[in-house]
Design an enzyme around this catalytic site. Structure first.
Site, PDB file in Angstrom:
ATOM      1  N   LEU A   1      -3.984  -1.349  -1.844  1.00  0.00           N
ATOM      2  CA  LEU A   1      -4.014  -2.524  -2.712  1.00  0.00           C
ATOM      3  C   LEU A   1      -4.616  -3.625  -1.845  1.00  0.00           C
ATOM      4  O   LEU A   1      -4.020  -4.034  -0.849  1.00  0.00           O
ATOM      5  CB  LEU A   1      -2.609  -2.919  -3.181  1.00  0.00           C
ATOM      6  CG  LEU A   1      -2.552  -4.174  -4.067  1.00  0.00           C
ATOM      7  CD1 LEU A   1      -3.168  -3.900  -5.429  1.00  0.00           C
ATOM      8  CD2 LEU A   1      -1.126  -4.661  -4.241  1.00  0.00           C
TER       9      LEU A   1
ATOM     10  N   THR B   1      24.116   0.168 -10.790  1.00  0.00           N
ATOM     11  CA  THR B   1      23.677  -1.225 -10.929  1.00  0.00           C
ATOM     12  C   THR B   1      22.187  -1.384 -10.591  1.00  0.00           C
ATOM     13  O   THR B   1      21.490  -2.214 -11.174  1.00  0.00           O
ATOM     14  CB  THR B   1      24.555  -2.175 -10.071  1.00  0.00           C
ATOM     15  OG1 THR B   1      24.286  -3.513 -10.457  1.00  0.00           O
ATOM     16  CG2 THR B   1      24.318  -2.013  -8.593  1.00  0.00           C
TER      17      THR B   1
ATOM     18  N   ASN C   1       1.930  -0.312   5.982  1.00  0.00           N
ATOM     19  CA  ASN C   1       2.142  -0.944   4.687  1.00  0.00           C
ATOM     20  C   ASN C   1       2.940  -2.210   4.968  1.00  0.00           C
ATOM     21  O   ASN C   1       4.023  -2.139   5.533  1.00  0.00           O
ATOM     22  CB  ASN C   1       2.937   0.024   3.785  1.00  0.00           C
ATOM     23  CG  ASN C   1       3.441  -0.649   2.518  1.00  0.00           C
ATOM     24  OD1 ASN C   1       2.870  -1.627   2.044  1.00  0.00           O
ATOM     25  ND2 ASN C   1       4.518  -0.139   1.963  1.00  0.00           N
ATOM     26  N   GLY C   2       2.381  -3.354   4.627  1.00  0.00           N
ATOM     27  CA  GLY C   2       3.129  -4.588   4.864  1.00  0.00           C
ATOM     28  C   GLY C   2       2.223  -5.776   5.085  1.00  0.00           C
ATOM     29  O   GLY C   2       1.001  -5.703   4.904  1.00  0.00           O
TER      30      GLY C   2
ATOM     31  N   ARG D   1      20.299  -0.298 -13.767  1.00  0.00           N
ATOM     32  CA  ARG D   1      20.444  -1.321 -14.825  1.00  0.00           C
ATOM     33  C   ARG D   1      19.510  -2.509 -14.573  1.00  0.00           C
ATOM     34  O   ARG D   1      18.801  -2.961 -15.463  1.00  0.00           O
ATOM     35  CB  ARG D   1      21.875  -1.860 -14.840  1.00  0.00           C
ATOM     36  CG  ARG D   1      22.864  -1.026 -15.587  1.00  0.00           C
ATOM     37  CD  ARG D   1      24.206  -1.756 -15.539  1.00  0.00           C
ATOM     38  NE  ARG D   1      25.300  -0.856 -15.834  1.00  0.00           N
ATOM     39  CZ  ARG D   1      26.564  -1.074 -15.485  1.00  0.00           C
ATOM     40  NH1 ARG D   1      26.872  -2.164 -14.805  1.00  0.00           N
ATOM     41  NH2 ARG D   1      27.498  -0.214 -15.808  1.00  0.00           N
TER      42      ARG D   1
ATOM     43  N   CYS E   1       0.853  -1.180   0.000  1.00  0.00           N
ATOM     44  CA  CYS E   1       0.000   0.000   0.000  1.00  0.00           C
ATOM     45  C   CYS E   1       0.890   1.231   0.000  1.00  0.00           C
ATOM     46  O   CYS E   1       2.106   1.130   0.066  1.00  0.00           O
ATOM     47  CB  CYS E   1      -0.884   0.029   1.249  1.00  0.00           C
ATOM     48  SG  CYS E   1      -1.974  -1.401   1.390  1.00  0.00           S
TER      49      CYS E   1
END
Length: 561
Positions: free
Chosen positions: A50, A337, A75-76, A340, A2
């Site tokens: 969500l 990185t 959130n979790g 990428r 969320c």
């Protein structure tokens, strides 16, 4: 997954401030709520949902009749909420896993609350009766959290930094927006004015320590001792348990599958457990790469072996290059990185959202750091130094791989699950003798591979497949994604710009054209926020100017054979 957002002590009109909350709308596409705090007109919560657990009563901030003075925005996922309910006799009002935070806090305060949660979380807890605000974040920072606190006590908290950088305040917001440290909680006093004052910041869990919540885990005490058979058995039991507890969802489960060891193990164990508990839909697995890339071929082999419904996303180089700016905006970093590796993950997440109904996505993040999977671990001067490096990488995950995994999936409204970062699994693995955990016979993650050798979960050639640099794993045989990126960026950045890079960007100055290109885009969206990245991700014990594994002597990609 969320998006959470909260303000305490705002001088500006909240209806204006709440526009900032909309910057994280992607994290919760199902519903949005904006709620003022009774008695504190300049304090409010914003929440993007969500819906994964309890479709009916899952809106936030969570408030229950028993504790009318408590407000929770989190959130979790708390995987042990039912065990905690049973152990302490909590009387739940909803089916929401996060409700357990309110009950734990009422029972034993914030220290016990944070320590007893088995899961991934970032939360804001307001206690109006005792005039306290609490912030907390899980051990590895799998769920993100940022905050800004001004000298005069205005506090802003959000899942992503982009929800805080444009906040208005009477004294200009020169105060730093910064990530909230993983494994910590903070206590703040709430004044009658709605402003806050920080009281203490406490580290409640370190990755090496066995977590307190082991006391109410579904797996009983494991056999002790470090003989190889016992260790291998314990690794299998704890990893399977890590995947099993993460099956908690009312939405469809899928899995990213690169064909490397980590994602393949996750997918294989996940599918086995889904069958055991009679989940009646096929597991969708997702791979991305250029035509006939090593990752696509390996993932295809794994999917056929385990029997998943497999999806392949062909990476179009033009699409990859066009996505760079969106990716950097989502990530809020300029680390080379990380960017990428994020491009492929961002595009595969976009595909999942548009073309399938999978929402809860399993992935293999955390394994390289925990099990010494990076190529440069072959160069470690001693097992003890390798063990120290492993811990350093785990502590910094929230700046790199965990950040990548969260933002690239959250950008498309997906929820990520990472079993390799299970608290109990990681603390056990880190408790093993340093000598057991190092690469052996030229093979990294030797102990992890050995533990699953007789399980028949994966084909032998996948179980013992050497690590690919991500940019090579998704590359075609003709040309690596790494080379394609370099060629494109070479045209975008003038040599003279690079020469003067240290003058323009004195903090973490770019050393390559690629790094300069990413930094330019980052500064366009997050000007003056370069301190969010303390340093670039780079391999140790080698003279590296580039973070890619492909630049190390030990590394040899399939495309170079």
């Amino acid at each position: 997954m969320c998006g959470i957002w909260a303000l305490f002590g705002s001088d500006e009109c909240l209806s204006v401030q709440c526009l900032s909350a909309m910057k994280i709308a992607h994290r919760g596409p199902d519903a949005f709520r904006f709620e003022n705090v009774n008695g504190f007109t300049n304090c409010c919560f914003g929440f993007h949902r969500l819906a994964v657990v309890d479709q009916l009563y899952g809106m936030q901030p969570i408030r229950v009749k028993k504790f009318p003075y408590l407000w929770l925005c989190y959130n979790g996922e708390i995987y042990n909420f039912k065990q905690l309910q049973k152990q302490f006799g909590f009387d739940f009002q909803t089916l929401v896993d996060g409700e357990v935070i309110l009950h734990l806090y009422n029972r034993g305060g914030i220290e016990q609350t944070a320590s007893m949660l088995d899961g991934v979380f970032a939360f804001i807890l307001l206690d109006t009766a005792n005039r306290k605000v609490f912030l907390a974040r899980d051990t590895y920072g799998v769920r993100p959290l940022f905050k800004v606190l001004t000298d005069d006590g205005f506090l802003g908290v959000c899942s992503e930094a982009k929800g805080l950088i444009n906040l208005k305040h009477s004294t200009s917001l020169c105060s730093k927006v910064e990530p909230f440290l993983p494994g910590h909680y903070e206590v703040l006093d709430l004044k009658p004015s709605g402003k806050v004052a920080s009281v203490e910041l406490v580290k409640f869990h370190s990755c090496k320590d066995e977590p307190l919540h082991v006391a109410c885990d579904t797996v009983e005490a494991l056999p002790s001792g470090f003989d190889l058979e016992t260790v291998k058995s314990n690794i299998r039991i704890l990893f399977e348990n890590a995947v099993r507890k993460r099956l908690m969802a009312h939405r469809r489960i899928g899995c990213l599958l690169s064909g490397g060891l980590d994602s393949s193990l996750v997918a294989a164990v996940l599918l086995k457990l889904m069958k055991e508990i009679n989940i009646n839909y096929p597991l969708q697995t997702f791979a991305i790469g250029m035509e006939n890339s090593p990752d696509l071929l390996a993932a295809r082999k794994v999917a056929a072996h385990i029997g998943s419904e497999h999806h392949e996303v062909i990476l179009n180089t033009e699409e990859g290059i066009q996505a760079i700016e969106e990716v950097i905006f989502s990530l809020e970093t300029y680390d080379i990185t990380t960017i990428r590796a994020s491009i492929g993950m961002y595009l595969v997440s976009k595909y999942i959202r548009k073309k399938t109904d999978s929402v809860v996505i399993f992935s293999g993040e955390g394994s390289d750091e925990l099990t010494q999977g990076y190529i440069y671990f072959h160069k470690a001067p001693s097992p003890e130094e390798a063990a120290e490096e492993s811990e350093r990488l785990l502590k910094e995950l929230y700046l790199f791989d965990v950040l990548r995994a969260d933002r690239t999936t959250a950008a498309h409204g997906l929820e990520l699950r990472v079993p390799f970062l299970d608290h109990r699994f990681t603390s056990y693995y880190l408790s093993l003798p340093a000598e057991l955990r190092i690469p052996k016979n030229g093979i990294e993650k030797y102990l992890l591979r050995l533990s699953f050798e007789d399980s028949n979960l994966l084909p032998k050639e996948i179980l013992w497949r050497p690590k690919e640099a991500f940019s090579d794993g998704i590359a075609s045989v003709k040309k690596s994604w790494f080379s394609i990126l370099q060629d494109y960026i070479d045209q975008q950045v003038d040599d003279l710009l690079l020469e003067k890079a240290a003058e323009k960007y004195p903090f973490n100055p770019p050393k390559t054209k690629e790094s300069y290109y990413y930094r330019q885009i980052f500064e366009k969206h997050y000007s003056g926020r370069s301190s969010w990245l303390p340093h670039y991700w780079m391999p140790r014990w080698v003279k590296a100017t580039d973070p890619s594994a492909r630049t190390l002597k030990h590394y040899k990609s399939a495309t170079q054979e």
